[in-house]
Write an enzyme that holds these catalytic residues in place. Structure first.
Site, PDB file in Angstrom:
ATOM      1  N   GLU A  61      82.739  23.767 -73.876  1.00  0.00           N
ATOM      2  CA  GLU A  61      84.076  23.203 -74.048  1.00  0.00           C
ATOM      3  C   GLU A  61      84.518  22.437 -72.804  1.00  0.00           C
ATOM      4  O   GLU A  61      85.653  22.545 -72.338  1.00  0.00           O
ATOM      5  CB  GLU A  61      85.075  24.311 -74.376  1.00  0.00           C
ATOM      6  CG  GLU A  61      84.801  24.959 -75.724  1.00  0.00           C
ATOM      7  CD  GLU A  61      85.873  25.944 -76.147  1.00  0.00           C
ATOM      8  OE1 GLU A  61      86.212  25.960 -77.332  1.00  0.00           O
ATOM      9  OE2 GLU A  61      86.357  26.695 -75.282  1.00  0.00           O
ATOM     10  N   GLU A  78      81.813  27.395 -82.968  1.00  0.00           N
ATOM     11  CA  GLU A  78      82.673  28.566 -82.873  1.00  0.00           C
ATOM     12  C   GLU A  78      83.675  28.531 -84.019  1.00  0.00           C
ATOM     13  O   GLU A  78      84.657  27.797 -83.968  1.00  0.00           O
ATOM     14  CB  GLU A  78      83.409  28.614 -81.534  1.00  0.00           C
ATOM     15  CG  GLU A  78      82.496  28.819 -80.345  1.00  0.00           C
ATOM     16  CD  GLU A  78      83.270  28.950 -79.047  1.00  0.00           C
ATOM     17  OE1 GLU A  78      84.503  29.143 -79.105  1.00  0.00           O
ATOM     18  OE2 GLU A  78      82.638  28.852 -77.982  1.00  0.00           O
TER      19      GLU A  78
END
EC number: 3.2.1.23
Length: 601
Positions: free
Chosen positions: A158, A234
């Site tokens: 991320e 995710e």
């Protein structure tokens, strides 16, 4: 040897179309004796892959000293997954977030205040290189290209929500390749313009993270990657908890609908989390968006498998959806693991912290209070002591800045607490002869996400009485990684009522076990502290909740006599605890749907 690659908008396994149905399970959050149980339950739900982060601070707790045994034996975990017929996705980024202390970065990085994190700063890259020189060769024999189960590895985690240093991303990618990592590499980011712009590389597979509105999220992804496979790296099917909040839950049917939509669109998925596990020890992290929010010990995450590994209705809902798209899983569920209520345990012994300081720590003399990291300490508590002159009346004590929660004592008497999220000065009256000022500071977890990662612990600047800084301090590091040498006395109810007050103390009790089974340590009546079973740090407890009990895995117990030690900061209403057969994670509250699509985990 297995071939796994991307061709157009498909994944190919041995040149045949393949959909990844993966679940996240962090080996460092589960005792090794239970890895097999959790992996088999994942496979029985229909997963063909397991995904795990690799936590740098677990493997290099001190610079240059590496740990790969026990709960840190990541190669054994990967090998076991392969033996059970699961593929493996490894995410070894220097940074992992994961609600894990400092996002997985080791605290000793903060010794150098000038080092810049997660970018092309040569100082930071040199530390990463030294770590990767040890870590990555362990994975090379386990790559699918060498006959192992690892089919893909992550470059960074991320990153688009933190920075846009493409040179840094390329450096990590090239470093992985140069060290023999020749499987599919990928990045993962939220489904927004800035995240997909900042966190990706043009020649590396991109994936996205979200918890809802899959069509919208994949549409944004397609603006940047029109021809790559759809992969939700995710899928946030639950959420985590902070202290002083409620226990987050997400409706299983709602999450199953989102899963059905994704699979119907031909996407691959990784459940985050499939099994959350536990933030044992001092490894729970914290968020700091508007204010500091420390994460609880349980990482149950309202996942398909509970913290103890029990099946949930969400598990059954996911299994039904996966079966609809992929066919019935062939793996059978393992036998249930035993759980037991051992009952009440009397905490019959007590050791006062201040009386035991010499057995726990040696003081360091400094002009000003310094944070933990400057003294080579990573976790736990730190005590600052000095003499203040008197007389002084009605002066305000300011701790500048406290990280994260300080207990203040004047000549041994408790004055009050200063909390990072609610900083207020304390009023002091100092007698004519002066007084000893003690400030015990608790590290409640370093920030693990966002721009405030640089999170020193202890007292970071100074201590003032009104506007006057106080100089000349004795500092006692208290990592509490070992309590050998503590001298306990009897803790009778009468003695406790007369002497305990608000003084931090260690309490010890023993119980007998005919068999070692899972149990839950219920701490009703206790205020705040840390719990140990047979020397193993279970994690923090706090009456403010939401979590009211701590998970004790059966393998931590032994047949015969077992020891419980509590480091209690404030005092207790009763000198006993209970070992129960059910958890108490607190009052439930539904996850805010808005956070399931746009925030990192």
């Amino acid at each position: 040897m297995t071939s796994f690659k991307v061709k157009g908008s498909q994944f190919l396994l041995n040149d045949k179309p393949f959909r990844i149905i993966s679940g996240a399970l962090h080996y460092f959050r589960v005792v090794p004796e239970y890895w097999r149980d959790r992996l088999l339950k994942m496979k029985a739900c229909g997963c063909n892959t397991v995904e795990t982060y690799v936590a740098w601070n677990v493997h290099e707790p001190e610079e240059g000293k590496f740990e790969f045994g026990g709960i840190a034996d990541v190669t054994a975990f990967v090998e076991l997954a392969g033996e059970l017929g699961l593929h493996v996705i490894v995410r070894p980024s220097p940074y992992i977030c994961a609600e894990w202390e400092f996002g997985g970065l080791p605290a000793w990085l903060l010794k150098d205040s000038e080092m810049q994190l997660r970018c092309s700063d040569p100082k930071f890259l040199a530390k990463v290189d030294a770590y990767y020189d040890v870590l990555l060769p362990k994975f090379v024999p386990l790559l699918c290209t060498n006959g192992g189960p690892i089919i893909a590895m992550q470059v960074e985690n991320e990153y688009g929500s933190y920075g846009n240093d493409k040179a840094y991303l390329r450096y990590l990618r090239d470093g992985m390749i140069d060290r023999g990592i020749d499987v599919l590499l990928f990045t993962s980011d939220g489904p927004t313009d800035e995240m997909l712009q900042g966190g990706t590389l043009p020649d590396v597979l991109a994936t996205v993270n979200f918890g809802s509105r899959s069509e919208e999220s994949f549409a944004k992804f397609r603006e940047y990657r029109p021809d790559e496979p759809l992969m939700c790296m995710e899928f946030w099917n639950g959420w985590f908890d902070h202290w002083m909040e409620e226990h987050h839950t997400r409706d299983g049917e709602d999450a199953a609908r989102v899963l059905d939509d994704m699979l119907g669109a031909g996407a691959s998925v990784n459940f985050y989390m499939f099994h959350g596990g536990t933030n044992f020890g001092f490894y729970s992290g914290a968020n700091h968006i508007k204010t500091y929010e420390p994460t609880v010990t349980s990482y149950d995450y309202d996942a398909p498998l509970t913290e103890r590994g029990d099946l949930t209705t969400k598990y059954e809902a996911f299994r039904e959806v996966i079966s609809k798209h992929e066919g019935e899983p062939e793996c059978a569920l393992p036998d249930p693991l035993p759980v037991k209520e051992y009952g009440e345990v009397e905490m019959t012994e007590r050791a006062d912290l201040f009386a035991q300081l010499g057995k726990l720590s040696q003081p360091v003399r400094r002009v000003t209070p310094e944070p933990m990291e400057k003294l080579g300490q990573n976790y736990g508590f730190i005590l600052y002591s000095t003499h203040v002159t008197g007389p002084r009346r009605g002066q305000e004590l300011h701790i500048q800045d406290v990280r994260d929660r300080a207990l203040v004592f004047l000549d041994g008497s408790y004055i009050g607490a200063v909390e990072r999220w609610d900083v207020r000065p304390l009023k002091l009256d100092v007698p004519a002869g002066g007084a000893r000022l003690d400030i015990l500071v608790e590290n409640m977890g370093r920030v693990n996400y966002g721009p405030l990662l640089r999170d020193h612990k202890g007292i970071t600047e100074g201590v003032r009485l009104d506007n006057q800084f106080q100089y000349g301090w004795d500092i006692y590091p208290l990592p509490l990684d070992s309590m050998d040498g503590l001298e306990f006395g009897t803790a009778t109810a009468a003695q406790h009522a007369d002497t305990a007050g608000e003084k931090p103390a260690f309490y010890r009790g023993f119980f007998e076990a005919e068999e070692a089974a899972d149990t839950f340590l219920r701490l009703e009546g206790w205020t705040k502290g840390v719990a140990y079973v047979n020397g193993f740090n279970l994690g923090r407890y706090w009456e403010r909740g939401p979590q009211k009990s701590l998970y004790v895995p059966g393998p931590l117990l032994r047949k015969g006599t077992n020891e419980i030690v509590l480091f209690e900061l404030h005092g207790t209403e009763q000198l006993s605890v209970r070992l129960e057969d059910k958890p108490d994670l607190g009052t439930e509250a539904a996850v805010d749907q808005s956070i399931l699509n746009f925030t990192g985990e």
